[in-house]
Design a protein around this motif. Structure first.
Motif, PDB file in Angstrom:
ATOM      1  N   TRP A  77       0.863  -1.185   0.000  1.00 33.57           N
ATOM      2  CA  TRP A  77       0.000   0.000   0.000  1.00 33.57           C
ATOM      3  C   TRP A  77       0.895   1.229   0.000  1.00 33.57           C
ATOM      4  O   TRP A  77       1.838   1.316   0.792  1.00 33.57           O
ATOM      5  N   LEU A  96      -1.786   9.380  -6.561  1.00 31.55           N
ATOM      6  CA  LEU A  96      -2.744   8.302  -6.289  1.00 31.55           C
ATOM      7  C   LEU A  96      -2.314   7.513  -5.057  1.00 31.55           C
ATOM      8  O   LEU A  96      -1.117   7.335  -4.797  1.00 31.55           O
ATOM      9  N   TYR A  97      -3.326   7.023  -4.304  1.00 29.66           N
ATOM     10  CA  TYR A  97      -3.080   6.095  -3.192  1.00 29.66           C
ATOM     11  C   TYR A  97      -3.679   4.747  -3.581  1.00 29.66           C
ATOM     12  O   TYR A  97      -4.775   4.694  -4.149  1.00 29.66           O
ATOM     13  N   GLY A  98      -2.977   3.679  -3.288  1.00 28.98           N
ATOM     14  CA  GLY A  98      -3.548   2.358  -3.582  1.00 28.98           C
ATOM     15  C   GLY A  98      -2.505   1.253  -3.513  1.00 28.98           C
ATOM     16  O   GLY A  98      -1.536   1.344  -2.754  1.00 28.98           O
ATOM     17  N   TYR A  99      -2.741   0.253  -4.336  1.00 30.60           N
ATOM     18  CA  TYR A  99      -1.993  -0.999  -4.326  1.00 30.60           C
ATOM     19  C   TYR A  99      -0.905  -0.944  -5.398  1.00 30.60           C
ATOM     20  O   TYR A  99      -1.216  -0.821  -6.593  1.00 30.60           O
ATOM     21  N   THR A 117     -11.877   8.586  -7.412  1.00 30.45           N
ATOM     22  CA  THR A 117     -11.230   7.278  -7.644  1.00 30.45           C
ATOM     23  C   THR A 117     -11.064   7.002  -9.135  1.00 30.45           C
ATOM     24  O   THR A 117     -11.689   7.629  -9.984  1.00 30.45           O
ATOM     25  N   ASP A 120      -7.752   0.425 -12.280  1.00 34.24           N
ATOM     26  CA  ASP A 120      -6.857  -0.177 -13.276  1.00 34.24           C
ATOM     27  C   ASP A 120      -7.624  -1.318 -13.935  1.00 34.24           C
ATOM     28  O   ASP A 120      -8.004  -2.284 -13.260  1.00 34.24           O
ATOM     29  N   TYR A 135      -7.925   2.994  -7.215  1.00 36.76           N
ATOM     30  CA  TYR A 135      -6.937   3.980  -6.766  1.00 36.76           C
ATOM     31  C   TYR A 135      -7.640   5.265  -6.343  1.00 36.76           C
ATOM     32  O   TYR A 135      -8.595   5.692  -6.992  1.00 36.76           O
ATOM     33  N   HIS A 136      -7.165   5.858  -5.258  1.00 34.92           N
ATOM     34  CA  HIS A 136      -7.778   7.083  -4.750  1.00 34.92           C
ATOM     35  C   HIS A 136      -7.024   8.299  -5.297  1.00 34.92           C
ATOM     36  O   HIS A 136      -5.795   8.371  -5.187  1.00 34.92           O
TER      37      HIS A 136
END
Ligand SMILES: NC(=O)c1ccc[n+]([C@@H]2O[C@H](COP(=O)([O-])OP(=O)(O)OC[C@H]3O[C@@H](n4cnc5c(N)ncnc54)[C@H](OP(=O)(O)O)[C@@H]3O)[C@@H](O)[C@H]2O)c1
Length: 361
Positions: A77, A96-99, A117, A120, A135-136
């Motif tokens: 993360w 972006l924030y995410g995986y 948001t 992908d 993704y944020h």
């Protein structure tokens, strides 16, 4: 550009592989290239490797220069910035924030954009749990403050799991239990779970079980009504109806608890595998059930809608993460090489639970 790869049959063995230069990356329409800025690294990421084949974690981010398919990349993360864009509504500089992969860069095919948001939609990720592909767009949130990035990526996903565990246990009327035993009580996920449960006045009492070396830290948190070490498990009140929430996966401890509690063991929720070397199957734990937070999240979003789910969960998670932050000491590791230097200690579990490891690129 580089990737941090883990040997899929020997998790302690890693390699950093250099890939092509970012200027040589070409984008198709809808694709963007992200430069990963920072990510968190905890036992959760080791579990991704251990459950890599079972749950499909190796499939998110394919490893390159790996003809024999011996290496994999665990997701993390974190935060990343757009450095190239072939999407008409995404600009260079967006964050972006995410995986993300344990790598310097990631190319995604962005679609289903909202103000907050995007997803992908790359083909190889479509069969994987959809929450991981979201993704944020953090700059759209007026409350976003990059000063809190480290705490957010370290705690938010794990405390969201904790909130889900509270929600799931509560909706099942605590499985009839009068006490909840949490294994691997020093882990961030356990702390988030305990804090979510503690906020509920109707909750049963909480017992935390941890290693001898982590007992002082866990007692100081003051979130469990009682704290025992793995060697003190026999001191548990076995005459009380019990729910186990297990982040450890330690089959010996589960079997011991199962023998002690007998019919008072009402249910065992299997969440994690921090003690991955002691994991296994046992016929004794017939009440055991595997809990997968993304599945619970998807179910609640279906029932409540995305907005309502976000309001309910985030109100609680922002409270629990703030409380837990007080006990967290951030340690920044420089680049993938910095992660590689300390990685064996993460695999063997010798990092203090007080530490929050963050890799900055
Ligand atoms: N199912 C789901 O949806 C879901 C979601 C989120 C997290 N999880 C799981 O929850 C678990 C906790 O993750 P986390 O990131 O919160 O962990 P963390 O904060 O990094 O936990 C560190 C603690 O785990 C134990 N530990 C770690 N490695 C160990 C080792 N090799 N041997 C023995 N003990 C070890 C120690 O606790 P003790 O001494 O207290 O045992 C240590 O203090 C992970 O397995 C993670 O995958 C599952």
């Amino acid at each position: 550009m580089a990737q941090f790869q883990i040997n899929k049959t020997k998790y302690s063995s890693t390699q950093i592989v250099e890939t092509q230069d970012q200027k040589d990356i070409s984008l198709m329409s809808g694709e963007i290239l992200l430069q990963i800025d920072r990510f968190a690294y905890t036992a959760n990421n080791i579990t991704y490797a251990v459950a890599g084949d079972l749950i499909g974690y190796w499939q998110f981010f394919p490893s390159i220069q790996d003809d024999q398919n011996r290496y994999g990349i665990t997701p993390v993360w974190g935060f990343a910035d757009v450095i190239k864009s072939a999407h008409k509504d995404i600009s260079i500089g967006e964050r972006l924030y995410g995986y993300f992969p344990t790598a310097t860069h990631l190319k995604i095919h962005a679609d289903h954009l909202s103000s907050f948001t995007l997803q992908d939609v790359s083909q190889h990720r479509q069969s994987l749990p959809s929450g991981y592909n979201l993704y944020h767009r953090v700059q759209a949130d007026p409350a976003y403050n990059p000063e809190f990035d480290n705490h957010y990526m370290l705690l938010q996903p794990l405390h969201l799991t904790g909130w889900c565990l509270w929600d799931y246990s509560k909706m099942n009327n605590w499985f009839g239990a009068e006490q909840i035993v949490i294994l691997s009580a020093s882990s961030k996920t356990s702390i988030g779970t305990a804090l979510s449960i503690l906020h509920d006045k109707s909750s049963p009492k909480l017992i935390g079980i941890t290693s001898d070396s982590n007992k002082t830290f866990v007692k100081k948190l003051d979130i469990y009504h009682d704290t025992l070490t793995y060697d003190e498990v026999h001191q548990i009140d076995a005459s009380t109806r019990t729910l186990i929430i297990d982040m450890s996966g330690n089959i010996k401890v589960i079997d011991q608890l199962s023998d002690l509690l007998g019919t008072n063991l009402r249910h065992c929720i299997q969440v994690g595998l921090t003690h991955w070397e002691q994991a296994g199957r046992s016929p004794k734990t017939e009440h055991k059930e595997f809990f997968f937070a993304p599945g619970h999240i998807q179910q609640r979003i279906k029932e409540w809608g995305f907005k309502e789910f976000t309001i309910r969960s985030e109100t609680s998670v922002s409270k629990t993460t703030q409380q837990a932050s007080k006990h967290l000491e951030i340690e920044e590791l420089q680049s993938l090489t910095g992660l590689q230097k300390i990685y064996s200690q993460i695999v063997e579990g010798s990092i203090s639970p007080q530490k929050g490891l963050v890799v900055t690129m």
